[in-house]
Write a protein that holds these residues in place. Structure first.
Motif, PDB file in Angstrom:
ATOM      1  N   LEU A 100       1.028  -1.070  -0.087  1.00  0.00           N
ATOM      2  CA  LEU A 100      -0.389   0.140  -0.064  1.00  0.00           C
ATOM      3  C   LEU A 100       1.049   1.673   0.161  1.00  0.00           C
ATOM      4  N   THR A 101       2.115   0.925   0.990  1.00  0.00           N
ATOM      5  CA  THR A 101       2.667   2.082   0.310  1.00  0.00           C
ATOM      6  C   THR A 101       3.086   2.699  -0.845  1.00  0.00           C
ATOM      7  N   ALA A 102       3.785   1.235  -1.108  1.00  0.00           N
ATOM      8  CA  ALA A 102       4.713   1.154  -2.350  1.00  0.00           C
ATOM      9  C   ALA A 102       3.466   2.685  -3.289  1.00  0.00           C
ATOM     10  N   VAL A 103       2.456   1.565  -3.513  1.00  0.00           N
ATOM     11  CA  VAL A 103       1.038   2.066  -4.344  1.00  0.00           C
ATOM     12  C   VAL A 103       0.975   3.969  -4.127  1.00  0.00           C
ATOM     13  N   GLN A 104       1.315   3.999  -2.506  1.00  0.00           N
ATOM     14  CA  GLN A 104       1.004   5.103  -1.850  1.00  0.00           C
ATOM     15  C   GLN A 104       1.812   6.200  -3.134  1.00  0.00           C
ATOM     16  N   ALA A 105       3.214   6.149  -3.271  1.00  0.00           N
ATOM     17  CA  ALA A 105       4.231   6.474  -3.798  1.00  0.00           C
ATOM     18  C   ALA A 105       4.703   6.453  -4.799  1.00  0.00           C
ATOM     19  N   LEU A 106       3.702   5.654  -5.700  1.00  0.00           N
ATOM     20  CA  LEU A 106       3.674   5.753  -6.938  1.00  0.00           C
ATOM     21  C   LEU A 106       2.318   7.037  -7.811  1.00  0.00           C
ATOM     22  N   MET A 107       1.037   6.934  -6.511  1.00  0.00           N
ATOM     23  CA  MET A 107       0.900   8.161  -7.122  1.00  0.00           C
ATOM     24  C   MET A 107       0.827   9.186  -6.704  1.00  0.00           C
ATOM     25  N   ASN A 108       2.017   9.475  -6.248  1.00  0.00           N
ATOM     26  CA  ASN A 108       2.378  11.074  -5.275  1.00  0.00           C
ATOM     27  C   ASN A 108       4.096  11.174  -6.787  1.00  0.00           C
ATOM     28  N   GLY A 109       4.289  10.431  -7.357  1.00  0.00           N
ATOM     29  CA  GLY A 109       4.963  10.567  -8.399  1.00  0.00           C
ATOM     30  C   GLY A 109       6.491  10.482  -7.737  1.00  0.00           C
ATOM     31  N   GLN A 110       6.605   9.520  -7.107  1.00  0.00           N
ATOM     32  CA  GLN A 110       8.286   9.030  -5.769  1.00  0.00           C
ATOM     33  C   GLN A 110       8.633   7.739  -6.283  1.00  0.00           C
ATOM     34  N   VAL A 111       7.978   7.551  -7.370  1.00  0.00           N
ATOM     35  CA  VAL A 111       8.506   6.445  -8.382  1.00  0.00           C
ATOM     36  C   VAL A 111       7.811   5.965  -9.663  1.00  0.00           C
ATOM     37  N   ASP A 112       8.374   5.294 -10.582  1.00  0.00           N
ATOM     38  CA  ASP A 112       8.259   5.502 -11.712  1.00  0.00           C
ATOM     39  C   ASP A 112       6.649   4.216 -11.596  1.00  0.00           C
ATOM     40  N   CYS A 113       7.235   3.017 -11.024  1.00  0.00           N
ATOM     41  CA  CYS A 113       6.365   1.851 -10.593  1.00  0.00           C
ATOM     42  C   CYS A 113       6.099   1.449 -10.111  1.00  0.00           C
ATOM     43  N   VAL A 114       5.028  -0.270  -9.969  1.00  0.00           N
ATOM     44  CA  VAL A 114       5.194  -0.476  -8.676  1.00  0.00           C
ATOM     45  C   VAL A 114       5.771  -2.199  -9.342  1.00  0.00           C
ATOM     46  N   ASP A 122       2.913  -9.033  -6.627  1.00  0.00           N
ATOM     47  CA  ASP A 122       1.849  -9.835  -6.724  1.00  0.00           C
ATOM     48  C   ASP A 122       0.645  -9.194  -7.519  1.00  0.00           C
ATOM     49  N   ASN A 123      -0.219 -10.355  -8.618  1.00  0.00           N
ATOM     50  CA  ASN A 123      -1.266  -9.357  -9.310  1.00  0.00           C
ATOM     51  C   ASN A 123      -2.397  -9.292  -7.978  1.00  0.00           C
ATOM     52  N   ALA A 124      -2.428 -10.007  -7.659  1.00  0.00           N
ATOM     53  CA  ALA A 124      -3.761 -10.278  -6.190  1.00  0.00           C
ATOM     54  C   ALA A 124      -3.532  -9.151  -5.500  1.00  0.00           C
ATOM     55  N   PRO A 125      -2.567  -9.014  -4.751  1.00  0.00           N
ATOM     56  CA  PRO A 125      -2.564  -7.831  -4.479  1.00  0.00           C
ATOM     57  C   PRO A 125      -2.356  -5.964  -5.301  1.00  0.00           C
ATOM     58  N   ALA A 126      -2.112  -6.357  -6.538  1.00  0.00           N
ATOM     59  CA  ALA A 126      -2.246  -5.403  -7.526  1.00  0.00           C
ATOM     60  C   ALA A 126      -3.995  -4.684  -7.587  1.00  0.00           C
ATOM     61  N   GLN A 127      -4.100  -5.405  -7.838  1.00  0.00           N
ATOM     62  CA  GLN A 127      -5.691  -5.799  -8.336  1.00  0.00           C
ATOM     63  C   GLN A 127      -6.328  -4.761  -7.454  1.00  0.00           C
ATOM     64  N   GLU A 128      -6.718  -5.696  -6.158  1.00  0.00           N
ATOM     65  CA  GLU A 128      -7.180  -4.263  -5.053  1.00  0.00           C
ATOM     66  C   GLU A 128      -6.713  -2.712  -5.080  1.00  0.00           C
ATOM     67  N   PHE A 129      -5.144  -2.707  -5.041  1.00  0.00           N
ATOM     68  CA  PHE A 129      -4.987  -1.766  -5.586  1.00  0.00           C
ATOM     69  C   PHE A 129      -5.210  -0.781  -6.216  1.00  0.00           C
ATOM     70  N   ALA A 148      -8.152  -0.705  -8.522  1.00  0.00           N
ATOM     71  CA  ALA A 148      -8.959  -0.692  -8.458  1.00  0.00           C
ATOM     72  C   ALA A 148      -9.574   0.368  -7.406  1.00  0.00           C
ATOM     73  N   ALA A 149      -8.998   0.717  -6.322  1.00  0.00           N
ATOM     74  CA  ALA A 149      -9.267   1.764  -5.123  1.00  0.00           C
ATOM     75  C   ALA A 149      -8.146   2.897  -5.768  1.00  0.00           C
ATOM     76  N   ASN A 150      -7.412   2.792  -5.975  1.00  0.00           N
ATOM     77  CA  ASN A 150      -6.748   4.207  -6.968  1.00  0.00           C
ATOM     78  C   ASN A 150      -6.972   3.974  -8.394  1.00  0.00           C
ATOM     79  N   PRO A 151      -8.561   4.738  -8.795  1.00  0.00           N
ATOM     80  CA  PRO A 151      -8.346   5.501 -10.106  1.00  0.00           C
ATOM     81  C   PRO A 151      -6.790   6.348 -10.766  1.00  0.00           C
TER      82      PRO A 151
END
Length: 285
Positions: A203-217, A220-227, A229-232
């Motif tokens: 979750l923290t990694a995805v938040q960093a992606l949303m904030n432009g701190q990383v280019d990608c994350v 695993d596919n299962a949590p990736a789908q969840e993240f 879906a929760a982050n347009p």
């Protein structure tokens, strides 16, 4: 006490018979020795069988699972703060099979692995993939689920495939296979540790992606789908990064517990319990 008295009586009888006949003495003495030896062997065998039949865990009557409950849908907490997910339900089913009470200890991923390694927990379940490095410190059960590492990027990203990750800043969950693979050298198929930023959880990694701190994350596919879906504004690349198997880790050399877990997993696989749990959290697309 009865057994000791019998042995003493046999010895006295043997001594009294010795005055009459050396042959009788030898025969009686041999019979007494044989009887005593057989009794000792029987006691020893019974004790060994009893020990083998007992399942030793960190705390008596308890099965302690270390995990990182920020890896949906395998392990997470609901609004009430209760643990749920694929690993949680499978662990509960295993505990039920073994007649033990399940206790879940939540911590970061590296600590969850270390807890099982050092015997502070009985097992680690956290979407753990079997790698050569982990096999040095842990023993693993048979696989119970398949994990696919994928890449999450912003929808307007210029990253179109795994090949485009070179030179990009990659976010990962610390200690996961995504971290290990991406941090490896270019010669070994990685992108170099200098191009990887590890976070305590996905979750923290995805938040960093949303904030432009990383280019990608990479996760695993299962949590990736969840993240996603929760982050347009995020998407998952069509290209898979790594395909791997999940297993349960236990302290190195704890074959008694490992055999018990494998036995429970085999039964849960055979009766369809594991698949029904997975289907509950991961629906077919």
């Amino acid at each position: 006490m009865k057994k000791l008295t019998s042995i003493l009586l046999a010895s006295v009888m043997a001594l009294s018979l010795a005055a009459c006949s050396n042959t009788s003495s030898d025969s009686s003495s041999d019979a007494a020795d044989t009887s005593s030896s057989a009794a000792t062997t029987e006691e020893s065998t019974s004790e060994s069988a009893a020990t083998a039949g007992e399942l030793t865990t960190v705390e008596e009557g308890m099965l302690i699972m270390s995990t990182n409950a920020a890896f949906p849908p395998y392990e997470m907490t609901n609004d009430a703060g209760e643990f749920e997910g694929i690993d949680v339900e499978i662990a509960q089913a295993i505990a039920d099979k073994l007649g033990l009470e399940l206790r879940i200890d939540d911590m970061d991923f590296d600590s969850a692995l270390l807890a099982a390694q050092t015997g502070k927990s009985d097992m680690v379940m956290a979407g753990v993939s079997v790698t050569e490095e982990r096999l040095v410190n842990l023993d693993f059960s048979e696989s119970y689920a398949t994990g696919i590492q994928v890449v999450i990027v912003p929808e307007d990203s210029d990253i179109a495939s795994v090949d485009d990750l070179t030179g990009k800043m990659i976010g990962v969950q610390r200690g996961t296979t995504g971290d290990l693979y991406c941090s490896d050298t270019v010669e070994n198929g990685g992108f170099g540790a200098e191009n990887v930023t590890p976070y305590d959880n996905g979750l923290t990694a995805v938040q960093a992606l949303m904030n432009g701190q990383v280019d990608c994350v990479v996760i695993d596919n299962a949590p990736a789908q969840e993240f996603v879906a929760a982050n347009p504004g995020l998407k998952i690349l069509d290209t898979e990064y790594v395909n791997e198997e999940y297993a349960i880790g236990v302290k190195k050399g704890n074959t008694q517990l490992l055999d018990a877990i494998n036995g429970a997993l085999a039964e849960l696989e055979a009766d369809g319990t594991i698949q029904s749990i997975i289907d509950k959290y991961i629906t077919a697309e």
